[in-house]
Design an enzyme around this catalytic site. Sequence first.
Site, PDB file in Angstrom:
ATOM      1  N   HIS A 141       0.828  -1.207   0.000  1.00 29.42           N
ATOM      2  CA  HIS A 141       0.000   0.000   0.000  1.00 29.42           C
ATOM      3  C   HIS A 141       0.864   1.260   0.000  1.00 29.42           C
ATOM      4  O   HIS A 141       0.698   2.153  -0.844  1.00 29.42           O
ATOM      5  CB  HIS A 141      -0.901  -0.035   1.234  1.00 29.42           C
ATOM      6  CG  HIS A 141      -1.845   1.114   1.360  1.00 29.42           C
ATOM      7  ND1 HIS A 141      -3.185   1.029   1.037  1.00 29.42           N
ATOM      8  CD2 HIS A 141      -1.663   2.397   1.783  1.00 29.42           C
ATOM      9  CE1 HIS A 141      -3.763   2.192   1.248  1.00 29.42           C
ATOM     10  NE2 HIS A 141      -2.863   3.046   1.714  1.00 29.42           N
ATOM     11  N   GLU A 142       1.789   1.330   0.951  1.00 28.60           N
ATOM     12  CA  GLU A 142       2.588   2.551   1.082  1.00 28.60           C
ATOM     13  C   GLU A 142       3.559   2.737  -0.089  1.00 28.60           C
ATOM     14  O   GLU A 142       3.837   3.860  -0.495  1.00 28.60           O
ATOM     15  CB  GLU A 142       3.336   2.560   2.416  1.00 28.60           C
ATOM     16  CG  GLU A 142       2.436   2.567   3.645  1.00 28.60           C
ATOM     17  CD  GLU A 142       1.441   3.723   3.673  1.00 28.60           C
ATOM     18  OE1 GLU A 142       1.697   4.761   3.028  1.00 28.60           O
ATOM     19  OE2 GLU A 142       0.402   3.583   4.338  1.00 28.60           O
ATOM     20  N   HIS A 184       1.697   4.495  -2.766  1.00 29.99           N
ATOM     21  CA  HIS A 184       1.762   5.948  -2.575  1.00 29.99           C
ATOM     22  C   HIS A 184       3.107   6.495  -3.045  1.00 29.99           C
ATOM     23  O   HIS A 184       3.181   7.520  -3.729  1.00 29.99           O
ATOM     24  CB  HIS A 184       1.610   6.287  -1.089  1.00 29.99           C
ATOM     25  CG  HIS A 184       0.223   6.205  -0.547  1.00 29.99           C
ATOM     26  ND1 HIS A 184      -0.850   6.834  -1.136  1.00 29.99           N
ATOM     27  CD2 HIS A 184      -0.270   5.579   0.554  1.00 29.99           C
ATOM     28  CE1 HIS A 184      -1.943   6.590  -0.425  1.00 29.99           C
ATOM     29  NE2 HIS A 184      -1.614   5.840   0.599  1.00 29.99           N
ATOM     30  N   HIS A 217       3.513   6.517  -6.785  1.00 27.52           N
ATOM     31  CA  HIS A 217       2.618   7.543  -7.331  1.00 27.52           C
ATOM     32  C   HIS A 217       3.324   8.908  -7.247  1.00 27.52           C
ATOM     33  O   HIS A 217       3.361   9.676  -8.218  1.00 27.52           O
ATOM     34  CB  HIS A 217       1.310   7.554  -6.541  1.00 27.52           C
ATOM     35  CG  HIS A 217       0.229   8.408  -7.127  1.00 27.52           C
ATOM     36  ND1 HIS A 217      -1.016   8.537  -6.544  1.00 27.52           N
ATOM     37  CD2 HIS A 217       0.193   9.185  -8.236  1.00 27.52           C
ATOM     38  CE1 HIS A 217      -1.757   9.353  -7.280  1.00 27.52           C
ATOM     39  NE2 HIS A 217      -1.048   9.768  -8.298  1.00 27.52           N
TER      40      HIS A 217
END
Length: 594
Positions: free
Chosen positions: A386-387, A390, A393
């Site tokens: 998940h991180e 980020h 991105h």
Amino acid sequence: MKKRDEIPVCDTWNLADILPSESAWEELFRETEQELSGYKEFEGHLMDSGEMLFSCLRFDEEVSLKIETLFVYGKQKSDEDTGNAKYQEFAAKARALSYQAAGLSAYLVPEILSFPEETLREYQENYPQLSRYKRTLEIILNKKAHTLSAAEEALLAKSLEATSGASDIFNMFNNADAKFPEILDENQKPVQITHGNFIAFMEKQDRRVRKSAFEALYSVYKQFGNTLASTFFSNGKKASFYASARNYTSARAFSLWENEIPETVYDNLIQAVHEDISYLHEYVSIRKEALGVDELHMYDLYVPMVSLEEKKIPFEDAKRMVLEGLKPLGEEYLSLLREGFDNRWIDVYENEGKRSGAYSWGVYGIHPYVLLNYNGTLDSVFTLAHEMGHALHSWYSDKNQTYVDAGYKIFVAEVASTCNEALLIRHLLATTKDKNERAYLVNHFMDSFRGTLYRQAMFAEFEDETHRLVKEGQILTGELLGKTYHKLNEFYFGPDMIIDPEIDFEWSRIPHFYTPFYVYQYATGFSAAVAISSKILSGDEKVIKGYFEFLSGGNSMTPIDLLKLCGVDMSTAEPVKDALLVFAGLLKEMRELI
């Protein structure tokens, strides 16, 4: 619990990539502080020429990047050990500098809005360098109805530091001062509850341990219930004040308009979840049956429904799992993941005083960073995926956009991260041959829907209700907040769930409530990510290409338009409804597996 200096250096992030030393921070602070007076040179002169307008915007951009560098470095150093007063001071001084800059530059937007439209168009046509700020100027013009005079804007900017107390108090209480009791673990050994290990205890098969951890954690929040209600109420009043000052109809309207999101998106989410709340009730029924209990309690929500040999996943294995799961995104993406894994982008393990939870953050032009509190569970493997979603991105946005257009809106922030999780779980489901393991993974995917789509929608509904009460002049006491939260839990979880009194205090430990109307974006982002991951796995080349355009888009388009690049239209309720249909399919499969 290890102290910070007991953590191996290889398991910590390398903040020297931002600034090489504390003295470099202090030097940059002094330099930036002196530069702030430069704002006065432009005041009242923006209409002089296109060159003058460009020079002011460029100056503001350069100052903003320096302040960002100061704040991120100071805050991340503080997050390593929230009890370290030196780094608390670094972060506080950088924040104060940002407020000072906001006050000195408060004339900028009102002055631009005072331009005759034809003058601004003429400057843009005749001074090509202004194309760098095309999107910036577009956003400013869209906020014309909510922008005040220069003097009023300056006053509001100066007030920000004075009104940040509620959030600061909560963060210091939650991360530095709150100490939780010890419980007896499954081996009858005393262990202190922390933010980092609480969910791991809630996943234990031993029900006594889960119940003890649940009651121990919430006993502290209950003890300080009145104080935490006061901070929550103060934060609500702050949001209401700034919304009113800027002529918005509500704090929600203010928050969503800032992110260029129509309020219908919020309402569509809540409505879609309400219409399919029966799926969550079915989930509760399945969980109750699978666990074989007469009563299902709130402390039974995190333990896997399927018993699987409990094993710790070393961090090296977690990295390999993430790399395998994200192969559909291509070799360039994987090479960036490896770069982050190998070059200390990540602060891996919990230590005494370290900020709880996980996040990705960084400074433009420097690689992103990830804070974890990795504990070896499958959940913490998904947190890594998940991180890093980020982080990459941000990497793509920074690479492809200027500083002013790179910072993507919160609404799209959760899409890339959750898409990574969806790809990883589907990879694990596709590669397992063991029926029990498959049931375990289906359970995990179902829990993602329960925890991210339904739970965050419930949080969003709680926020909507409490901010409405503030606007109406109600005083938010601990009792009122607890009753409001209790009723929502009853509605969401249905008749098969015992709503334990401790859960009435859950609202008091949610950090995101201090960024009003943030949490709904977890649910919308999750819905979009489920849709995008399905298209990526189907081999839809147009969507894969569009996905990397989305990652690279930063804030160059509105969030709704950015997601349309991936074939997802969040202005409708369809992505949420489609995601809930996937959840319904998982419920059906789980019934068959157990």
